[in-house]
Write an enzyme that holds these catalytic residues in place. Structure first.
Site, PDB file in Angstrom:
ATOM      1  CE  LYS A 180      41.207  41.853  45.111  1.00 15.04           C
ATOM      2  NZ  LYS A 180      41.457  42.724  44.011  1.00 15.04           N
TER       3      LYS A 180
HETATM    4  C1  LIG Z   1      44.378  37.619  42.009  1.00 14.12           C
HETATM    5  C2  LIG Z   1      44.528  39.065  41.656  1.00 14.12           C
HETATM    6  N1  LIG Z   1      45.750  39.522  41.354  1.00 14.12           N
HETATM    7  C3  LIG Z   1      45.943  40.819  41.043  1.00 14.12           C
HETATM    8  C4  LIG Z   1      44.911  41.726  41.009  1.00 14.12           C
HETATM    9  C5  LIG Z   1      45.183  43.136  40.588  1.00 14.12           C
HETATM   10  O1  LIG Z   1      44.967  44.066  41.603  1.00 14.12           O
HETATM   11  P1  LIG Z   1      44.535  45.548  41.267  1.00 14.12           P
HETATM   12  O2  LIG Z   1      43.107  45.548  40.858  1.00 14.12           O
HETATM   13  O3  LIG Z   1      44.777  46.272  42.570  1.00 14.12           O
HETATM   14  O4  LIG Z   1      45.433  46.056  40.187  1.00 14.12           O
HETATM   15  C6  LIG Z   1      43.636  41.297  41.331  1.00 14.12           C
HETATM   16  C7  LIG Z   1      42.526  42.273  41.311  1.00 14.12           C
HETATM   17  O5  LIG Z   1      41.395  42.024  41.290  1.00 14.12           O
HETATM   18  C8  LIG Z   1      43.430  39.924  41.656  1.00 14.12           C
HETATM   19  O6  LIG Z   1      42.218  39.462  41.964  1.00 14.12           O
END
Ligand SMILES: Cc1ncc(COP(=O)(O)O)c(C=O)c1O
Length: 380
Positions: A180
């Site tokens: 990210k």
């Molecule tokens: C659209 C979306 N929501 C939520 C998440 C979840 O984030 P995390 O990987 O920090 O748990 C991601 C992760 O790739 C995502 O792309």
């Protein structure tokens, strides 16, 4: 192999982390507070609460929105599983809406059509970094008394009608995973202007324990009470030191991502074999991903072959996303293919090209050359 995404960590980041390692606090100390304050200030929100992942942040937001057993929450079919899993964690049922054909963001008319007496929340996703139709979604939520949790895991730094993402929904959820915009290794952030929602998210990340100073004062310094079933979703001081150092570089990284997207757009415009990402004029993407759709009727092969051919050129492409209701776990819950024709068609044709701030000009040129080569080899 050029990856589709990669973090940037420099000596300053490393120094900031080492400093915390030498301090009295490794977790939940002053650096958590500093990162929360800096993050809230950056997006312009009153409150930011950091959690151990974007997924934990979504779970906490869904809890804070009081989504529970028997309820429904509406999200997009074209997203990462976490956007919908947070609804399941709370014992509620995800309802999937299809996406707009141009932006691949959730279609607000479908959201409204899918509202029932049980609907509690809408979870739009800012797909690839472009804000969803937030005004329309907020208006639907207002009319039906629903909570809007914006999944902005892709969209740190995105702008919607001249306003930065982070305060437009009731709660906005960010991810600090290494692919990210900024990273804390793993991490997530909920921002909100609503103090009660911030309080509930904070309590949820710490076992459901209230830590109100007022109560401690009245009942003894040792006093605490667990009032809801929460989790240990805390982020450490070590991670927040990295987050703080990363945040300082965010502005420049966003510019770099936008310039990479512009370069791709310029190079691929006019190629009939590919459909380029569309950004609506009233919003600015944070360009987490650069997703093209192949016009398969102009190619001799399918997406899988194109994907493999790009890989063979050392370009680490990816696919975002397999529609969530297609996953075996969701199929077992009764979801069937075919209900989201735009998302499903997009899935069959899309490829994410490498996009990250640390890409060199040479890397960008390599991607462009590989795409041109593979397309000319397979064009009809
Ligand atoms: C659209 C979306 N929501 C939520 C998440 C979840 O984030 P995390 O990987 O920090 O748990 C991601 C992760 O790739 C995502 O792309």
């Amino acid at each position: 192999m050029l990856p589709y995404a990669r973090h940037s960590v420099d000596e300053k980041d490393i120094g900031a982390v080492v400093e915390v390692l030498r301090s009295d606090w490794l977790t939940t100390g002053p650096t958590v507070d500093r990162f929360e304050e800096a993050f809230a200030a950056w997006v312009g929100a009153r409150h930011a609460v950091v959690l151990s992942s974007g997924t934990a942040a979504l779970h906490a937001a869904t809890f804070a929105a009081a989504v529970g057993p028997g309820d429904e929450a509406i999200t997009t079919a074209l997203t990462f599983a976490a956007s919908a899993n947070c609804i399941l964690y709370q014992g509620a049922r995800p309802v999937f809406a299809d996406v707009e054909p141009d932006t691949l963001n959730i279609e607000h008319a479908q959201v409204e059509a899918k509202i029932t007496a049980n609907t509690k929340a809408i979870i739009p996703v800012d797909y690839t970094g472009q804000p969803a139709d937030l005004d329309e979604i907020k208006e639907i939520a207002r009319r039906h008394k629903l909570v809007v949790i914006e999944d902005a895991a892709h969209a740190l730094g995105a702008i919607y009608k001249q306003r930065r993402i982070g305060t437009l929904a009731d709660m906005t959820v960010f991810s600090a995973h290494p692919v990210k915009h900024i990273t804390t290794g793993e991490g997530g952030i909920v921002t909100t202007n609503n103090p009660e929602l911030a309080r509930r998210v904070r309590m949820f990340r710490n076992h459901g324990i209230t830590t109100e100073a007022r109560e401690r004062h009245g009942k003894g310094r040792w006093f605490y009470e667990m009032v809801a079933l929460g989790y240990n979703y805390r982020l450490t001081d070590i991670q927040c030191a990295l987050g703080l150092a990363q945040l300082e570089k965010l502005e420049g990284w966003l510019e770099r991502r936008a310039s990479i997207a512009n370069r791709y757009n310029e190079e691929f415009t006019g190629m009939p074999e590919v459909e380029l990402p569309v950004v609506r004029p009233d919003r600015t993407s944070a360009w987490h991903l650069y997703v093209i759709r192949l016009n398969l009727d102009k190619l001799r092969v399918g997406r899988a072959e194109m994907f493999d051919a790009l890989y063979a050129e050392n370009i680490g492409v990816n696919v975002h996303y397999i529609p969530v209701p297609w996953h075996p776990y969701y199929r077992k819950l009764g979801y069937e293919r075919g209900g989201w024709p735009v998302a499903e068609d997009a899935y069959n044709r899309l490829i994410s090209l490498p996009m990250f701030a640390a890409m060199s000009n040479r890397d960008i040129a390599d991607v462009i050359e590989a795409v041109r080569k593979v397309i000319s080899a397979y064009r009809l």
